[in-house]
Design a protein around this motif. Structure first.
Motif, short mmCIF file in Angstrom:
data_model
loop_
_atom_site.label_atom_id
_atom_site.label_comp_id
_atom_site.label_asym_id
_atom_site.label_seq_id
_atom_site.Cartn_x
_atom_site.Cartn_y
_atom_site.Cartn_z
N ALA A 213 6.53 -11.57 -26.54
CA ALA A 213 6.21 -12.60 -25.89
C ALA A 213 4.92 -12.47 -25.28
O ALA A 213 4.31 -13.64 -24.74
CB ALA A 213 7.22 -12.80 -24.78
N ALA A 214 4.36 -11.48 -25.63
CA ALA A 214 2.95 -11.28 -24.94
C ALA A 214 1.70 -12.25 -25.40
O ALA A 214 0.93 -12.95 -24.75
CB ALA A 214 2.37 -10.00 -25.04
N ALA A 215 1.73 -12.63 -26.88
CA ALA A 215 0.86 -13.57 -27.41
C ALA A 215 0.91 -14.81 -26.75
O ALA A 215 -0.22 -15.42 -26.56
CB ALA A 215 1.00 -13.45 -29.02
N SER A 216 2.03 -15.40 -26.96
CA SER A 216 2.38 -16.57 -26.48
C SER A 216 1.78 -16.90 -24.97
O SER A 216 1.44 -17.86 -24.42
CB SER A 216 3.61 -17.27 -26.66
N LEU A 217 2.20 -15.80 -24.19
CA LEU A 217 1.98 -15.71 -22.61
C LEU A 217 0.28 -15.84 -22.48
O LEU A 217 -0.10 -16.64 -21.89
CB LEU A 217 2.33 -14.54 -21.99
N ALA B 182 -1.76 -16.89 -24.70
CA ALA B 182 -2.24 -18.03 -25.41
C ALA B 182 -1.90 -19.26 -24.29
O ALA B 182 -2.82 -20.33 -24.11
CB ALA B 182 -1.62 -18.65 -26.66
N SER B 183 -0.98 -19.08 -23.23
CA SER B 183 -0.86 -20.02 -22.55
C SER B 183 -1.80 -20.16 -21.15
O SER B 183 -1.63 -21.05 -20.39
CB SER B 183 0.39 -19.86 -21.82
N GLY B 184 -2.70 -19.34 -21.22
CA GLY B 184 -3.66 -19.38 -20.19
C GLY B 184 -3.34 -18.54 -18.69
O GLY B 184 -3.85 -18.67 -17.75
N GLN B 185 -1.99 -18.09 -18.88
CA GLN B 185 -1.65 -17.48 -17.58
C GLN B 185 -1.99 -15.91 -17.26
O GLN B 185 -1.77 -15.47 -16.35
CB GLN B 185 0.05 -17.62 -17.43
N VAL B 186 -2.70 -15.60 -18.23
CA VAL B 186 -3.15 -14.19 -18.09
C VAL B 186 -4.69 -14.13 -17.89
O VAL B 186 -5.42 -14.35 -18.81
CB VAL B 186 -2.57 -13.20 -19.05
N SER B 187 -5.20 -13.50 -16.79
CA SER B 187 -6.70 -13.58 -16.57
C SER B 187 -7.56 -12.17 -17.06
O SER B 187 -8.63 -12.61 -17.61
CB SER B 187 -7.09 -13.80 -14.99
N GLY C 74 1.06 -1.19 -30.04
CA GLY C 74 1.11 -2.30 -29.45
C GLY C 74 -0.37 -3.00 -28.63
O GLY C 74 -0.76 -4.11 -28.52
N THR C 75 -1.23 -1.88 -28.34
CA THR C 75 -2.22 -2.25 -27.44
C THR C 75 -3.27 -3.05 -28.42
O THR C 75 -4.02 -3.90 -27.82
CB THR C 75 -2.85 -0.83 -26.91
N TYR C 76 -3.46 -2.70 -29.50
CA TYR C 76 -4.41 -3.38 -30.48
C TYR C 76 -4.05 -4.72 -30.56
O TYR C 76 -4.85 -5.72 -30.62
CB TYR C 76 -4.49 -2.60 -31.82
N GLY C 77 -2.73 -5.06 -30.92
CA GLY C 77 -2.39 -6.40 -30.94
C GLY C 77 -2.61 -7.09 -29.65
O GLY C 77 -3.10 -8.28 -29.79
N LEU C 78 -2.59 -6.66 -28.71
CA LEU C 78 -2.77 -7.55 -27.27
C LEU C 78 -4.23 -7.48 -27.10
O LEU C 78 -4.67 -8.87 -26.63
CB LEU C 78 -2.53 -6.69 -26.10
N ALA C 79 -5.14 -6.55 -27.51
CA ALA C 79 -6.52 -6.62 -27.63
C ALA C 79 -6.99 -7.82 -28.51
O ALA C 79 -7.99 -8.81 -28.09
CB ALA C 79 -7.33 -5.67 -27.65
N ALA C 80 -6.33 -7.90 -29.73
CA ALA C 80 -6.81 -8.93 -30.68
C ALA C 80 -6.56 -10.41 -30.12
O ALA C 80 -7.40 -11.07 -30.50
CB ALA C 80 -6.09 -8.75 -31.98
N VAL C 81 -5.40 -10.35 -29.55
CA VAL C 81 -5.02 -11.84 -29.11
C VAL C 81 -5.77 -11.93 -27.88
O VAL C 81 -5.93 -13.29 -27.73
CB VAL C 81 -3.26 -11.97 -28.73
N ALA C 82 -6.06 -11.28 -27.05
CA ALA C 82 -6.84 -11.68 -25.89
C ALA C 82 -8.43 -11.87 -26.49
O ALA C 82 -8.83 -12.84 -25.74
CB ALA C 82 -7.27 -10.19 -25.03
N ALA C 83 -8.77 -11.26 -27.45
CA ALA C 83 -10.14 -11.74 -27.85
C ALA C 83 -10.23 -13.31 -28.50
O ALA C 83 -11.07 -14.06 -28.33
CB ALA C 83 -10.70 -10.74 -29.15
N ARG C 84 -9.14 -13.36 -29.26
CA ARG C 84 -8.76 -14.79 -29.56
C ARG C 84 -8.57 -15.84 -28.86
O ARG C 84 -9.11 -17.21 -28.90
CB ARG C 84 -7.45 -15.02 -30.57
N HIS C 85 -8.28 -15.51 -27.37
CA HIS C 85 -8.31 -16.50 -26.28
C HIS C 85 -9.20 -16.23 -25.08
O HIS C 85 -9.16 -16.90 -24.20
CB HIS C 85 -6.76 -16.62 -25.75
N GLY C 86 -10.16 -15.45 -25.51
CA GLY C 86 -11.35 -15.24 -24.60
C GLY C 86 -10.90 -14.63 -23.21
O GLY C 86 -11.38 -14.70 -22.10
#
Ligand code: MRU
Length: 343
Positions: A214-218, A220-225, A245-257
Protein backbone atom coordinates in the motif's frame (compact mmCIF):
# COMPACT_ATOMS: atom_id res chain seq x y z
CA UNK A 1 14.98 4.96 25.66
CA UNK A 2 11.88 3.46 27.21
CA UNK A 3 12.93 0.89 29.74
CA UNK A 4 14.10 -1.88 27.43
CA UNK A 5 17.48 -2.54 25.93
CA UNK A 6 18.15 -5.11 23.21
CA UNK A 7 21.49 -6.14 24.70
CA UNK A 8 23.13 -6.36 28.12
CA UNK A 9 26.82 -7.02 28.47
CA UNK A 10 27.96 -9.17 31.40
CA UNK A 11 31.77 -8.86 31.23
CA UNK A 12 33.60 -12.10 31.86
CA UNK A 13 30.39 -14.05 31.45
CA UNK A 14 28.38 -13.44 28.30
CA UNK A 15 25.53 -11.27 27.03
CA UNK A 16 21.78 -11.12 27.38
CA UNK A 17 19.78 -10.28 24.27
CA UNK A 18 16.11 -9.47 23.96
CA UNK A 19 14.74 -12.14 21.60
CA UNK A 20 13.24 -9.91 18.90
CA UNK A 21 11.53 -12.82 17.18
CA UNK A 22 9.10 -12.99 20.14
CA UNK A 23 8.16 -9.28 20.13
CA UNK A 24 5.75 -7.67 20.63
CA UNK A 25 4.01 -10.48 22.54
CA UNK A 26 6.81 -11.57 24.82
CA UNK A 27 9.84 -9.73 26.24
CA UNK A 28 12.28 -12.54 26.91
CA UNK A 29 16.03 -12.18 27.38
CA UNK A 30 18.34 -14.99 26.29
CA UNK A 31 21.70 -15.44 28.00
CA UNK A 32 24.39 -16.25 25.42
CA UNK A 33 27.73 -17.67 26.55
CA UNK A 34 29.13 -19.34 23.43
CA UNK A 35 30.11 -18.19 19.96
CA UNK A 36 27.72 -20.75 18.47
CA UNK A 37 24.82 -19.30 20.49
CA UNK A 38 25.68 -15.76 19.38
CA UNK A 39 25.89 -16.88 15.75
CA UNK A 40 22.52 -18.62 16.02
CA UNK A 41 20.90 -15.53 17.55
CA UNK A 42 22.21 -13.36 14.70
CA UNK A 43 21.17 -15.80 11.94
CA UNK A 44 17.67 -16.17 13.42
CA UNK A 45 17.28 -12.36 13.79
CA UNK A 46 16.89 -12.58 17.56
CA UNK A 47 19.35 -9.68 17.44
CA UNK A 48 19.26 -7.61 14.30
CA UNK A 49 19.72 -4.16 12.76
CA UNK A 50 23.11 -3.17 11.37
CA UNK A 51 24.52 -1.22 14.36
CA UNK A 52 23.32 -3.78 16.90
CA UNK A 53 24.85 -6.54 14.78
CA UNK A 54 28.14 -4.64 15.08
CA UNK A 55 27.89 -4.44 18.87
CA UNK A 56 26.84 -8.10 19.05
CA UNK A 57 29.80 -9.08 16.87
CA UNK A 58 32.14 -7.29 19.28
CA UNK A 59 30.49 -9.12 22.19
CA UNK A 60 30.80 -12.40 20.30
CA UNK A 61 34.55 -11.88 20.11
CA UNK A 62 34.73 -11.27 23.87
CA UNK A 63 32.73 -14.45 24.39
CA UNK A 64 35.13 -16.30 22.08
CA UNK A 65 38.06 -15.20 24.24
CA UNK A 66 36.20 -16.41 27.32
CA UNK A 67 35.14 -19.71 25.78
CA UNK A 68 38.17 -20.79 23.76
CA UNK A 69 41.01 -18.53 24.88
CA UNK A 70 42.06 -15.27 23.31
CA UNK A 71 44.92 -16.54 21.13
CA UNK A 72 45.14 -15.25 17.54
CA UNK A 73 44.05 -18.54 15.95
CA UNK A 74 40.97 -19.11 18.08
CA UNK A 75 39.93 -15.49 17.67
CA UNK A 76 40.37 -15.68 13.90
CA UNK A 77 38.18 -18.78 13.81
CA UNK A 78 35.44 -17.11 15.88
CA UNK A 79 35.67 -13.98 13.71
CA UNK A 80 35.11 -16.07 10.58
CA UNK A 81 32.15 -17.89 12.14
CA UNK A 82 30.48 -14.66 13.28
CA UNK A 83 31.11 -12.76 10.04
CA UNK A 84 29.54 -15.54 7.99
CA UNK A 85 26.18 -15.19 9.77
CA UNK A 86 24.86 -12.17 7.83
CA UNK A 87 26.81 -10.68 4.93
CA UNK A 88 25.11 -7.37 4.10
CA UNK A 89 25.50 -5.20 7.22
CA UNK A 90 29.06 -3.91 7.12
CA UNK A 91 28.97 -3.02 10.84
CA UNK A 92 29.21 -6.68 11.85
CA UNK A 93 32.53 -7.38 10.12
CA UNK A 94 33.90 -3.93 10.93
CA UNK A 95 33.30 -4.26 14.69
CA UNK A 96 34.73 -7.78 14.70
CA UNK A 97 37.87 -6.41 13.03
CA UNK A 98 38.06 -3.61 15.60
CA UNK A 99 37.73 -6.20 18.39
CA UNK A 100 40.58 -8.23 16.86
CA UNK A 101 42.72 -5.09 16.74
CA UNK A 102 41.93 -4.29 20.39
CA UNK A 103 42.97 -7.82 21.42
CA UNK A 104 46.09 -7.59 19.25
CA UNK A 105 47.29 -4.56 21.16
CA UNK A 106 47.01 -6.29 24.55
CA UNK A 107 49.79 -8.38 26.14
CA UNK A 108 48.99 -11.79 27.66
CA UNK A 109 45.87 -13.97 27.63
CA UNK A 110 44.16 -12.26 30.59
CA UNK A 111 44.85 -8.81 29.10
CA UNK A 112 43.48 -9.85 25.72
CA UNK A 113 40.27 -11.13 27.31
CA UNK A 114 39.92 -7.90 29.28
CA UNK A 115 40.60 -5.87 26.13
CA UNK A 116 37.85 -7.72 24.26
CA UNK A 117 35.27 -7.07 26.98
CA UNK A 118 36.43 -3.50 27.24
CA UNK A 119 36.01 -3.02 23.51
CA UNK A 120 32.53 -4.58 23.54
CA UNK A 121 31.42 -2.15 26.25
CA UNK A 122 32.97 0.80 24.41
CA UNK A 123 31.28 -0.25 21.15
CA UNK A 124 27.86 -0.13 22.83
CA UNK A 125 28.57 3.19 24.59
CA UNK A 126 29.88 4.66 21.32
CA UNK A 127 26.75 3.54 19.47
CA UNK A 128 24.57 5.30 22.04
CA UNK A 129 26.50 8.55 21.55
CA UNK A 130 26.34 8.20 17.76
CA UNK A 131 22.59 7.67 17.80
CA UNK A 132 21.97 10.76 19.91
CA UNK A 133 24.11 12.98 17.65
CA UNK A 134 22.55 11.54 14.49
CA UNK A 135 19.03 12.18 15.75
CA UNK A 136 19.83 15.81 16.52
CA UNK A 137 21.27 16.39 13.04
CA UNK A 138 18.32 14.72 11.35
CA UNK A 139 15.41 16.40 13.06
CA UNK A 140 15.59 19.56 10.90
CA UNK A 141 15.63 17.75 7.55
CA UNK A 142 13.50 19.48 4.90
CA UNK A 143 10.15 17.77 4.48
CA UNK A 144 10.26 16.05 7.86
CA UNK A 145 6.92 17.48 8.92
CA UNK A 146 3.37 16.25 9.16
CA UNK A 147 3.47 12.54 8.37
CA UNK A 148 6.63 10.59 7.54
CA UNK A 149 7.04 7.02 6.40
CA UNK A 150 9.66 4.49 7.45
CA UNK A 151 10.46 0.89 6.55
CA UNK A 152 11.69 -2.05 8.61
CA UNK A 153 12.90 -1.23 12.13
CA UNK A 154 15.52 1.35 13.02
CA UNK A 155 14.77 2.16 16.65
CA UNK A 156 16.68 1.31 19.80
CA UNK A 157 16.04 -2.37 19.09
CA UNK A 158 18.28 -2.09 16.02
CA UNK A 159 21.19 -0.23 17.64
CA UNK A 160 21.28 -0.51 21.44
CA UNK A 161 20.92 3.28 21.67
CA UNK A 162 18.04 5.44 20.45
CA UNK A 163 18.15 4.15 16.90
CA UNK A 164 18.85 5.75 13.53
CA UNK A 165 15.90 6.73 11.28
CA UNK A 166 13.42 6.13 14.09
CA UNK A 167 15.52 8.28 16.45
CA UNK A 168 15.37 11.10 13.87
CA UNK A 169 11.60 10.67 13.68
CA UNK A 170 11.36 10.69 17.49
CA UNK A 171 13.40 13.91 17.69
CA UNK A 172 11.31 15.57 14.97
CA UNK A 173 8.20 14.52 16.86
CA UNK A 174 9.55 15.89 20.17
CA UNK A 175 10.19 19.29 18.60
CA UNK A 176 6.70 19.29 17.10
CA UNK A 177 7.65 18.91 13.44
CA UNK A 178 5.86 15.64 12.75
CA UNK A 179 2.53 14.30 13.89
CA UNK A 180 2.48 10.75 12.61
CA UNK A 181 4.71 7.94 11.42
CA UNK A 182 3.59 5.47 8.78
CA UNK A 183 5.28 2.10 9.24
CA UNK A 184 5.37 -0.50 6.49
CA UNK A 185 4.80 -4.01 7.81
CA UNK A 186 8.09 -5.17 6.17
CA UNK A 187 7.52 -8.64 4.82
CA UNK A 188 8.47 -11.36 5.24
CA UNK A 189 9.63 -11.04 8.86
CA UNK A 190 7.42 -8.08 9.81
CA UNK A 191 9.99 -5.90 11.55
CA UNK A 192 7.78 -2.88 10.86
CA UNK A 193 4.55 -4.42 12.13
CA UNK A 194 6.06 -6.17 15.14
CA UNK A 195 8.97 -3.93 16.18
CA UNK A 196 8.51 -0.41 14.80
CA UNK A 197 4.86 -0.24 15.83
CA UNK A 198 5.90 -1.47 19.29
CA UNK A 199 8.63 1.17 19.56
CA UNK A 200 6.38 3.95 18.25
CA UNK A 201 3.89 3.00 20.97
CA UNK A 202 6.63 3.09 23.62
CA UNK A 203 7.70 6.53 22.40
CA UNK A 204 4.11 7.81 22.35
CA UNK A 205 4.29 8.65 18.63
CA UNK A 206 1.08 8.07 16.67
CA UNK A 207 1.84 5.23 14.25
CA UNK A 208 -0.09 3.89 11.27
CA UNK A 209 0.72 0.42 9.97
CA UNK A 210 0.32 -0.37 6.29
CA UNK A 211 0.96 -3.37 4.06
CA UNK A 212 4.15 -2.93 2.03
CA UNK A 213 2.00 -3.09 -1.07
CA UNK A 214 0.00 0.00 0.00
CA UNK A 215 3.02 2.30 0.25
CA UNK A 216 3.06 3.39 -3.41
CA UNK A 217 -0.55 4.58 -3.42
CA UNK A 218 -0.14 6.25 -0.01
CA UNK A 219 2.86 8.21 -1.30
CA UNK A 220 1.01 9.08 -4.51
CA UNK A 221 -1.92 10.40 -2.46
CA UNK A 222 0.27 13.19 -1.06
CA UNK A 223 -0.10 12.10 2.57
CA UNK A 224 3.62 11.43 3.15
CA UNK A 225 5.93 14.42 3.49
CA UNK A 226 9.20 12.48 3.64
CA UNK A 227 10.57 8.94 3.85
CA UNK A 228 13.47 8.04 6.10
CA UNK A 229 15.01 4.60 6.58
CA UNK A 230 18.17 3.09 7.98
CA UNK A 231 20.90 1.36 5.99
CA UNK A 232 22.98 -1.77 6.30
CA UNK A 233 25.86 -0.66 4.09
CA UNK A 234 26.49 2.58 2.24
CA UNK A 235 28.95 2.24 -0.64
CA UNK A 236 31.61 4.85 -1.42
CA UNK A 237 29.38 6.45 -4.09
CA UNK A 238 26.34 6.75 -1.77
CA UNK A 239 24.37 3.73 -3.01
CA UNK A 240 22.71 2.29 0.10
CA UNK A 241 21.63 -1.26 0.95
CA UNK A 242 18.69 -1.55 3.30
CA UNK A 243 15.78 -3.88 3.99
CA UNK A 244 14.25 -5.24 0.79
CA UNK A 245 11.54 -2.88 -0.43
CA UNK A 246 13.51 0.28 0.31
CA UNK A 247 14.49 0.75 -3.34
CA UNK A 248 10.85 0.62 -4.39
CA UNK A 249 9.91 3.24 -1.80
CA UNK A 250 12.72 5.54 -2.97
CA UNK A 251 11.71 5.13 -6.63
CA UNK A 252 8.06 5.93 -5.92
CA UNK A 253 9.09 8.85 -3.71
CA UNK A 254 11.15 10.31 -6.58
CA UNK A 255 8.19 9.90 -8.94
CA UNK A 256 6.05 12.03 -6.60
CA UNK A 257 8.64 14.58 -5.44
CA UNK A 258 8.81 13.25 -1.86
CA UNK A 259 12.31 13.43 -0.29
CA UNK A 260 13.86 10.08 0.59
CA UNK A 261 16.58 10.02 3.28
CA UNK A 262 18.90 7.44 4.81
CA UNK A 263 20.04 7.64 8.43
CA UNK A 264 23.10 5.62 9.44
CA UNK A 265 26.13 5.90 11.71
CA UNK A 266 29.66 6.14 10.33
CA UNK A 267 30.15 2.42 10.97
CA UNK A 268 27.66 1.72 8.14
CA UNK A 269 29.72 3.56 5.49
CA UNK A 270 31.98 1.23 3.54
CA UNK A 271 34.63 3.11 1.60
CA UNK A 272 36.03 -0.21 0.33
CA UNK A 273 32.85 -0.99 -1.61
CA UNK A 274 32.79 1.34 -4.63
CA UNK A 275 29.10 1.06 -5.51
CA UNK A 276 25.91 -0.81 -4.75
CA UNK A 277 26.67 -3.54 -7.32
CA UNK A 278 29.45 -4.79 -5.05
CA UNK A 279 27.34 -4.97 -1.86
CA UNK A 280 26.77 -8.62 -0.89
CA UNK A 281 23.04 -9.25 -0.57
CA UNK A 282 21.83 -11.84 1.92
CA UNK A 283 19.30 -14.33 0.56
CA UNK A 284 17.17 -16.14 3.10
CA UNK A 285 15.15 -19.36 3.18
CA UNK A 286 11.93 -20.37 1.53
CA UNK A 287 10.23 -21.01 4.89
CA UNK A 288 10.10 -17.24 5.56
CA UNK A 289 8.01 -16.52 2.46
CA UNK A 290 5.69 -19.51 2.37
CA UNK A 291 4.39 -18.89 5.89
CA UNK A 292 5.24 -17.36 9.25
CA UNK A 293 6.54 -19.41 12.15
CA UNK A 294 4.71 -22.73 12.14
CA UNK A 295 1.84 -21.39 10.03
CA UNK A 296 2.24 -22.41 6.34
CA UNK A 297 0.12 -20.97 3.53
CA UNK A 298 2.06 -21.77 0.37
CA UNK A 299 2.46 -25.30 -1.04
CA UNK A 300 5.93 -26.73 -0.37
CA UNK A 301 8.38 -27.18 -3.21
CA UNK A 302 7.74 -24.01 -5.20
CA UNK A 303 10.70 -21.74 -5.83
CA UNK A 304 11.19 -18.68 -3.65
CA UNK A 305 13.05 -15.40 -4.27
CA UNK A 306 13.84 -14.00 -0.83
CA UNK A 307 16.54 -11.32 -0.74
CA UNK A 308 16.73 -9.69 2.70
CA UNK A 309 18.02 -6.38 1.28
CA UNK A 310 18.05 -4.25 -1.85
CA UNK A 311 20.16 -1.33 -2.98
CA UNK A 312 18.84 2.20 -3.46
CA UNK A 313 20.90 4.12 -6.03
CA UNK A 314 22.51 7.31 -4.69
CA UNK A 315 20.61 9.45 -7.22
CA UNK A 316 17.34 8.69 -5.39
CA UNK A 317 18.66 9.72 -1.97
CA UNK A 318 18.05 13.36 -0.97
CA UNK A 319 20.39 13.24 2.02
CA UNK A 320 22.22 10.84 4.35
CA UNK A 321 22.15 11.67 8.06
CA UNK A 322 25.01 10.47 10.24
CA UNK A 323 26.46 11.57 13.57
CA UNK A 324 28.64 14.16 11.81
CA UNK A 325 25.77 15.90 10.03
CA UNK A 326 23.75 15.55 6.82
CA UNK A 327 25.55 14.51 3.63
CA UNK A 328 24.18 15.82 0.33
CA UNK A 329 24.86 14.71 -3.24
CA UNK A 330 27.29 14.21 -4.82
CA UNK A 331 28.04 11.62 -2.15
CA UNK A 332 31.37 10.31 -3.44
CA UNK A 333 33.49 13.27 -2.27
CA UNK A 334 31.41 13.77 0.91
CA UNK A 335 31.82 10.11 1.95
CA UNK A 336 35.53 10.08 1.07
CA UNK A 337 36.14 13.16 3.24
CA UNK A 338 34.03 11.81 6.11
CA UNK A 339 35.55 8.34 6.22
CA UNK A 340 39.09 9.73 5.84
CA UNK A 341 38.49 12.07 8.80
CA UNK A 342 37.19 9.24 10.95
CA UNK A 343 39.77 6.61 10.10
O1 MRU B 1 17.11 -7.93 8.60
P1 MRU B 1 17.19 -6.84 9.63
O2 MRU B 1 15.99 -6.76 10.49
O3 MRU B 1 18.48 -6.90 10.41
O4 MRU B 1 17.23 -5.51 8.75
C1 MRU B 1 17.38 -4.29 9.39
C2 MRU B 1 17.33 -3.14 8.46
O5 MRU B 1 17.21 -3.26 7.27
C3 MRU B 1 17.53 -1.79 9.08
O6 MRU B 1 16.87 -0.82 8.33
C4 MRU B 1 19.02 -1.47 9.07
O7 MRU B 1 19.77 -2.49 9.64
C5 MRU B 1 19.29 -0.20 9.77
S1 MRU B 1 19.19 -0.46 11.52
C6 MRU B 1 19.26 0.97 12.34
Amino acid sequence: MSGYTPIRILPGEGIEVLDQTLLPHEERYLRLKTVAAVAEAIRALRVRGAPLLGVTGACGMAIAGQEHGAGPETLAQAAAELKATRPTAVDLGAMINEALAAAGEAGGEAERRAALWGFAERALARQRERDAALARHGRELPGLEGAVLTHCNTGGLATGGEGTALAVIAEAWRVGRIERCYATETRPLLQGARLTMWELGALGIPGTLLPDTAAASLIASGQVSAIITGADRIAANGDGANKVGTYGLAAVAARHGVPFYLAAPLSTFDRNTPSGDAIPIEFRGEDEVGGFGDDRWSPDGGGVYNPAFDVTPAELIAGIVCESGVLRPPYGPAIAALTARNG
